[in-house]
Design an enzyme around this catalytic site. Sequence first.
Site, PDB file in Angstrom:
ATOM      1  N   ILE A  41      56.708 -30.215   4.967  1.00 12.94           N
ATOM      2  CA  ILE A  41      57.153 -29.072   4.163  1.00 12.94           C
ATOM      3  C   ILE A  41      56.058 -28.657   3.188  1.00 12.94           C
ATOM      4  O   ILE A  41      55.814 -27.461   2.984  1.00 12.94           O
ATOM      5  CB  ILE A  41      58.481 -29.389   3.439  1.00 12.94           C
ATOM      6  CG1 ILE A  41      59.577 -29.649   4.474  1.00 12.94           C
ATOM      7  CG2 ILE A  41      58.885 -28.229   2.516  1.00 12.94           C
ATOM      8  CD1 ILE A  41      60.857 -30.207   3.909  1.00 12.94           C
ATOM      9  N   CYS A  42      55.371 -29.630   2.611  1.00 14.10           N
ATOM     10  CA  CYS A  42      54.276 -29.309   1.678  1.00 14.10           C
ATOM     11  C   CYS A  42      53.169 -28.559   2.395  1.00 14.10           C
ATOM     12  O   CYS A  42      52.585 -27.617   1.849  1.00 14.10           O
ATOM     13  CB  CYS A  42      53.743 -30.583   1.027  1.00 14.10           C
ATOM     14  SG  CYS A  42      54.952 -31.407  -0.033  1.00 14.10           S
ATOM     15  N   GLU A  43      52.882 -28.955   3.632  1.00 13.70           N
ATOM     16  CA  GLU A  43      51.850 -28.256   4.401  1.00 13.70           C
ATOM     17  C   GLU A  43      52.264 -26.808   4.658  1.00 13.70           C
ATOM     18  O   GLU A  43      51.461 -25.886   4.480  1.00 13.70           O
ATOM     19  CB  GLU A  43      51.597 -28.980   5.725  1.00 13.70           C
ATOM     20  CG  GLU A  43      50.469 -28.353   6.518  1.00 13.70           C
ATOM     21  CD  GLU A  43      49.969 -29.215   7.661  1.00 13.70           C
ATOM     22  OE1 GLU A  43      49.538 -28.611   8.666  1.00 13.70           O
ATOM     23  OE2 GLU A  43      49.991 -30.454   7.553  1.00 13.70           O
TER      24      GLU A  43
END
Length: 150
Positions: A41-43
């Site tokens: 999700i951070c990516e």
Amino acid sequence: MIGEKAPDFVLKDQNGEEFKLSDFRGKKVLLSFHPLAWTGICEKQMKALEENYEKFETLNVLPVGISVDPMPSKKAWAEHMGLKKLRILSDFWPHGEVAKLYGLFREKDGISERANVLVDEEGKIALYKVYPIRELPNLEEIFDFLERYC
């Protein structure tokens, strides 16, 4: 915190270059906090900022990512994602200090919340939104806010 002066800070980006928030007065800055590098999700969150970089520029906004990961990890991650413009800042040491300044540090987990904080041209907080940790922030709501209120 909306309407209050944003806490100033200095952090290094993925290339070891210093980023000082107050150096960007006259421009809006989107501080996009993410829990950890190398996670799905951070990516997606950082890639969305990179993909929309030009749109942010047309709105006089400088987007930056921030997490507690060390600078070498940020550099490898930025290269892995193919980031060309987006600066991702390391809030590694003192661990999570900037996340703490903004009330976004998850002490129990040692990471920040997933959040977007928009700092206006005068250095005041215009938008402050925390997202569920497993939810990708919706950039359209940021663009809608910018077009309506800024």
